[in-house]
Design an enzyme around this catalytic site. Sequence first.
Site, PDB file in Angstrom:
ATOM      1  N   ARG A  64      68.806 124.764 117.177  1.00 19.29           N
ATOM      2  CA  ARG A  64      70.027 124.655 116.375  1.00 19.29           C
ATOM      3  C   ARG A  64      70.468 123.202 116.346  1.00 19.29           C
ATOM      4  O   ARG A  64      70.326 122.498 117.358  1.00 19.29           O
ATOM      5  CB  ARG A  64      71.160 125.480 116.986  1.00 19.29           C
ATOM      6  CG  ARG A  64      70.901 126.954 116.981  1.00 19.29           C
ATOM      7  CD  ARG A  64      71.237 127.547 115.631  1.00 19.29           C
ATOM      8  NE  ARG A  64      70.899 128.963 115.598  1.00 19.29           N
ATOM      9  CZ  ARG A  64      70.845 129.660 114.474  1.00 19.29           C
ATOM     10  NH1 ARG A  64      71.115 129.097 113.318  1.00 19.29           N
ATOM     11  NH2 ARG A  64      70.519 130.935 114.501  1.00 19.29           N
ATOM     12  N   ASP A  78      66.952 114.255 114.969  1.00 18.17           N
ATOM     13  CA  ASP A  78      65.707 113.713 115.548  1.00 18.17           C
ATOM     14  C   ASP A  78      65.584 112.196 115.330  1.00 18.17           C
ATOM     15  O   ASP A  78      64.480 111.658 115.239  1.00 18.17           O
ATOM     16  CB  ASP A  78      64.475 114.432 114.966  1.00 18.17           C
ATOM     17  CG  ASP A  78      64.403 115.890 115.420  1.00 18.17           C
ATOM     18  OD1 ASP A  78      64.910 116.191 116.511  1.00 18.17           O
ATOM     19  OD2 ASP A  78      63.851 116.712 114.672  1.00 18.17           O
ATOM     20  N   HIS A 118      60.617 116.456 121.373  1.00 16.54           N
ATOM     21  CA  HIS A 118      60.180 116.836 120.025  1.00 16.54           C
ATOM     22  C   HIS A 118      58.655 116.735 119.911  1.00 16.54           C
ATOM     23  O   HIS A 118      58.077 115.738 120.341  1.00 16.54           O
ATOM     24  CB  HIS A 118      60.852 115.939 118.983  1.00 16.54           C
ATOM     25  CG  HIS A 118      60.544 116.359 117.585  1.00 16.54           C
ATOM     26  ND1 HIS A 118      61.191 117.413 116.970  1.00 16.54           N
ATOM     27  CD2 HIS A 118      59.617 115.904 116.698  1.00 16.54           C
ATOM     28  CE1 HIS A 118      60.683 117.575 115.755  1.00 16.54           C
ATOM     29  NE2 HIS A 118      59.729 116.670 115.571  1.00 16.54           N
ATOM     30  N   THR A 175      71.454 111.481 118.810  1.00 19.19           N
ATOM     31  CA  THR A 175      72.575 110.940 118.056  1.00 19.19           C
ATOM     32  C   THR A 175      72.901 111.935 116.945  1.00 19.19           C
ATOM     33  O   THR A 175      72.245 112.977 116.843  1.00 19.19           O
ATOM     34  CB  THR A 175      72.214 109.574 117.428  1.00 19.19           C
ATOM     35  OG1 THR A 175      71.123 109.779 116.519  1.00 19.19           O
ATOM     36  CG2 THR A 175      71.823 108.556 118.489  1.00 19.19           C
ATOM     37  N   GLU A 222      72.195 111.713 113.968  1.00 17.22           N
ATOM     38  CA  GLU A 222      71.091 111.802 113.009  1.00 17.22           C
ATOM     39  C   GLU A 222      70.003 112.728 113.555  1.00 17.22           C
ATOM     40  O   GLU A 222      69.507 112.496 114.680  1.00 17.22           O
ATOM     41  CB  GLU A 222      70.512 110.381 112.808  1.00 17.22           C
ATOM     42  CG  GLU A 222      69.448 110.299 111.755  1.00 17.22           C
ATOM     43  CD  GLU A 222      68.696 108.956 111.817  1.00 17.22           C
ATOM     44  OE1 GLU A 222      67.621 108.880 111.234  1.00 17.22           O
ATOM     45  OE2 GLU A 222      69.199 108.019 112.476  1.00 17.22           O
TER      46      GLU A 222
END
Length: 199
Positions: A89, A143, A107, A139, A141
Amino acid sequence: MDGRIAVLASGVGSNLQALIDDQFCGQRIALVVSDQPNARALERARDARIETAVVEFGSFPDREAFSAAIVEILVAHEITHVALAGFMRILSPAFVEAFQGRILNVHPSLLPAFPGANAVQAALDHGVKVTGVTVHLVTAELDGGPIVLQEAIPILRYDNADALEVRINELEHRLFRVALRVLIQGRIQVHGRRAMIEE
Ligand code: GAR
């Protein structure tokens, strides 16, 4: 002890397990939060006698309210650091602000390539010859935060998503705990977009 970690996880929780099994991180995990009541990650937490909380996205009107509910739980547990271990999410800017510089995400690609969901399949479909793992500060943004650790994995001629994912997971388990440890030790310096680990 310095550092009370909350791990947020939506799925299998193999990254959570790697953190639990790490000597430094394991003893600092105070809470596991999932948006999926049946996540295997919750079972892993219970097996390790770590407190759990379930916050379902559908119980809230929007992302902001969902994220605020998680912040409230983290604050109540005096959490200092947040590890996103397969948490599928997107959290609100207010969440990121509440734990500014203290949220780490793992990631399964070499960011900024293939952000978002299904990154392993996306890399295969694109035909890149090298992919990898990125551990980064979170942050607002998606990823897009400063990269703490990143390592490449070659894509082999006859790879499929399952085989590649196994190698990516292994690498994630190695990198995530190292990055979380140095973050908690206050050894990450951020200059612009660049995160540097102090020796
Ligand atoms: C991991 O590969 C993680 O990098 C990925 O989900 C998987 C969770 O596995 N996260 C994302 O794709 C976030 N965009 P796990 O539940 O076994 O730790």
